[in-house]
Design an enzyme around this catalytic site. Structure first.
Site, PDB file in Angstrom:
ATOM      1  N   ARG A   1      22.686  17.781  -5.946  1.00  0.00           N
ATOM      2  CA  ARG A   1      22.636  16.313  -5.869  1.00  0.00           C
ATOM      3  C   ARG A   1      22.726  15.673  -7.240  1.00  0.00           C
ATOM      4  O   ARG A   1      22.013  16.054  -8.172  1.00  0.00           O
ATOM      5  CB  ARG A   1      21.358  15.843  -5.159  1.00  0.00           C
ATOM      6  CG  ARG A   1      21.447  16.049  -3.646  1.00  0.00           C
ATOM      7  CD  ARG A   1      20.410  15.241  -2.916  1.00  0.00           C
ATOM      8  NE  ARG A   1      20.547  13.798  -3.157  1.00  0.00           N
ATOM      9  CZ  ARG A   1      19.675  12.893  -2.716  1.00  0.00           C
ATOM     10  NH1 ARG A   1      18.620  13.284  -2.024  1.00  0.00           N
ATOM     11  NH2 ARG A   1      19.860  11.618  -2.964  1.00  0.00           N
TER      12      ARG A   1
ATOM     13  N   HIS B   1      -5.979 -15.417   9.014  1.00  0.00           N
ATOM     14  CA  HIS B   1      -5.060 -14.279   8.935  1.00  0.00           C
ATOM     15  C   HIS B   1      -5.550 -13.070   9.720  1.00  0.00           C
ATOM     16  O   HIS B   1      -4.992 -11.990   9.611  1.00  0.00           O
ATOM     17  CB  HIS B   1      -4.798 -13.910   7.471  1.00  0.00           C
ATOM     18  CG  HIS B   1      -4.205 -15.033   6.683  1.00  0.00           C
ATOM     19  ND1 HIS B   1      -4.567 -15.326   5.383  1.00  0.00           N
ATOM     20  CD2 HIS B   1      -3.286 -15.963   7.027  1.00  0.00           C
ATOM     21  CE1 HIS B   1      -3.894 -16.383   4.969  1.00  0.00           C
ATOM     22  NE2 HIS B   1      -3.111 -16.792   5.942  1.00  0.00           N
TER      23      HIS B   1
ATOM     24  N   ARG C   1       0.494 -11.998   4.718  1.00  0.00           N
ATOM     25  CA  ARG C   1       1.944 -12.141   4.568  1.00  0.00           C
ATOM     26  C   ARG C   1       2.716 -11.732   5.814  1.00  0.00           C
ATOM     27  O   ARG C   1       3.928 -11.937   5.881  1.00  0.00           O
ATOM     28  CB  ARG C   1       2.413 -11.369   3.338  1.00  0.00           C
ATOM     29  CG  ARG C   1       1.764 -11.910   2.060  1.00  0.00           C
ATOM     30  CD  ARG C   1       2.278 -11.226   0.824  1.00  0.00           C
ATOM     31  NE  ARG C   1       3.690 -11.494   0.607  1.00  0.00           N
ATOM     32  CZ  ARG C   1       4.383 -11.009  -0.417  1.00  0.00           C
ATOM     33  NH1 ARG C   1       3.791 -10.233  -1.293  1.00  0.00           N
ATOM     34  NH2 ARG C   1       5.655 -11.290  -0.546  1.00  0.00           N
TER      35      ARG C   1
ATOM     36  N   PRO D   1       0.842  -1.211   0.000  1.00  0.00           N
ATOM     37  CA  PRO D   1       0.000   0.000   0.000  1.00  0.00           C
ATOM     38  C   PRO D   1       0.874   1.256   0.000  1.00  0.00           C
ATOM     39  O   PRO D   1       1.865   1.320   0.710  1.00  0.00           O
ATOM     40  CB  PRO D   1      -0.774  -0.096   1.316  1.00  0.00           C
ATOM     41  CG  PRO D   1      -0.629  -1.493   1.781  1.00  0.00           C
ATOM     42  CD  PRO D   1       0.632  -2.034   1.185  1.00  0.00           C
ATOM     43  N   GLU D   2       0.501   2.208  -0.812  1.00  0.00           N
ATOM     44  CA  GLU D   2       1.231   3.473  -0.817  1.00  0.00           C
ATOM     45  C   GLU D   2       0.509   4.473   0.084  1.00  0.00           C
ATOM     46  O   GLU D   2      -0.584   4.204   0.597  1.00  0.00           O
ATOM     47  CB  GLU D   2       1.371   3.983  -2.253  1.00  0.00           C
ATOM     48  CG  GLU D   2       2.277   3.078  -3.083  1.00  0.00           C
ATOM     49  CD  GLU D   2       3.274   3.840  -3.939  1.00  0.00           C
ATOM     50  OE1 GLU D   2       3.525   5.031  -3.674  1.00  0.00           O
ATOM     51  OE2 GLU D   2       3.803   3.226  -4.879  1.00  0.00           O
TER      52      GLU D   2
END
Ligand SMILES: [Zn+2]
Length: 297
Positions: A170, A104, A127, A2-3
């Site tokens: 950079r 789960h 997971r 998930p972001e």
């Protein structure tokens, strides 16, 4: 994984029921997820009221009255499910299907909301890359997980001046510089590709090439900062609209996926009007980058 917009969507989905709710009972069904639960996990939670659910980067922060802050991370496959009577809801919309197997369901919180409704919130994680830890509320910003994090990509702190200061001089590729969590916290692979497309900037440029060492900001750092905030904001808005339709928010549909401009669209036409280019995929630092070489320079 998930972001940030998905984590924020989860936070907003949990807020209405959990904020102000009292935790009556906690069932912790395993000793660990990615890392062990704190030894006093259940004792610290039971009987406490959840004052606020905040977020920093991809960490959910449950502030408990008179107690520690519960720091939760969804890992690769974690999700929360709200069960109230007949209703069930999984806040957040994910690209990969979320587990529904009871095997789960690792943590079950029985709560009574601020309005006196009883319900439960279940953390499911097939997971087991997620985790739950405690932080000290008086020194939360010093917690090892949070101390080194950069600017949030959702607020006004991210602007052209901030990006200029981070990137001036950079040499790292722009893509890598944007993924650096010490610079911007919570920005992931998908939304970096999307933001660079929206800003019309090549992921292969060096970060320093869009910044100035003498001026406080440049047109490009301002454009990129706006693009990042817009991409994240639009994704959160899309996730928020999915929350209104719990029945279909079961994790099997990648709502955000349909709104991607370049991510996962290799060989497909660029969506910028009149561009005519084709989306390419390259690998940078082991991660896929999607971009259009016709309009991203
Ligand atoms: Zn293009």
């Amino acid at each position: 994984m998930p972001e940030l917009p998905e984590v924020e969507t989860v936070r907003r989905g949990l807020q209405p029921f959990m904020e102000g709710a009292t935790i009556c009972h906690v069932a912790q069904r395993r000793p660990d997820l990615r890392s062990p639960f704190p030894p006093d996990f259940v004792q610290q939670l039971e009987g406490r009221r959840i004052a606020e659910i905040a977020r920093r980067s991809k960490y959910l922060l449950f502030h408990l009255d008179g107690g520690p802050v519960l720091i939760a991370h969804l890992g690769m496959s974690g999700s929360f499910r709200i069960e109230m009577g007949e209703d069930e809801a999984t806040p957040g919309v994910f690209h990969h299907e979320r587990g529904k197997l009871a095997a789960h369901d690792h943590v079950v919180f029985d709560l009574v909301s601020a309005h006196g409704e009883a319900g439960r919130v279940v953390f499911n994680d097939p997971r087991r890359f997620g985790f739950m830890l405690f932080g000290d509320p008086t020194r939360l910003h010093e917690h090892p997980l949070l101390a080194g994090l950069g600017i949030e990509p959702t607020g006004n702190a991210l602007d052209g001046t901030a990006l200029n200061a981070l990137f001036a001089g950079r040499r790292a590729p722009l893509k890598a510089a944007l993924l650096d969590q010490r610079a911007i916290a919570g920005l992931g692979n998908i939304y970096v590709s999307e933001a660079l497309w929206r800003a019309g900037l090549s992921p292969r440029r060096s970060a320093g090439s869009i910044a100035s060492t003498v001026k406080p900001f440049t047109a490009r750092t301002t454009r990129l900062a706006t693009a990042i905030r817009d991409v994240i904001g639009d994704a959160i808005a899309a996730g928020g609209s999915s929350l209104r339709d719990y029945v279909h928010a079961d994790g099997s549909l990648g709502y955000f996926q349909h709104s991607f401009s370049v991510y996962d669209r290799e060989c497909e036409p660029c969506r910028r009007p009149d561009c005519g280019g084709t989306v390419s995929r390259i690998v940078q630092s082991g991660r896929s980058t999607f971009f259009c070489s016709a309009c991203q320079h």
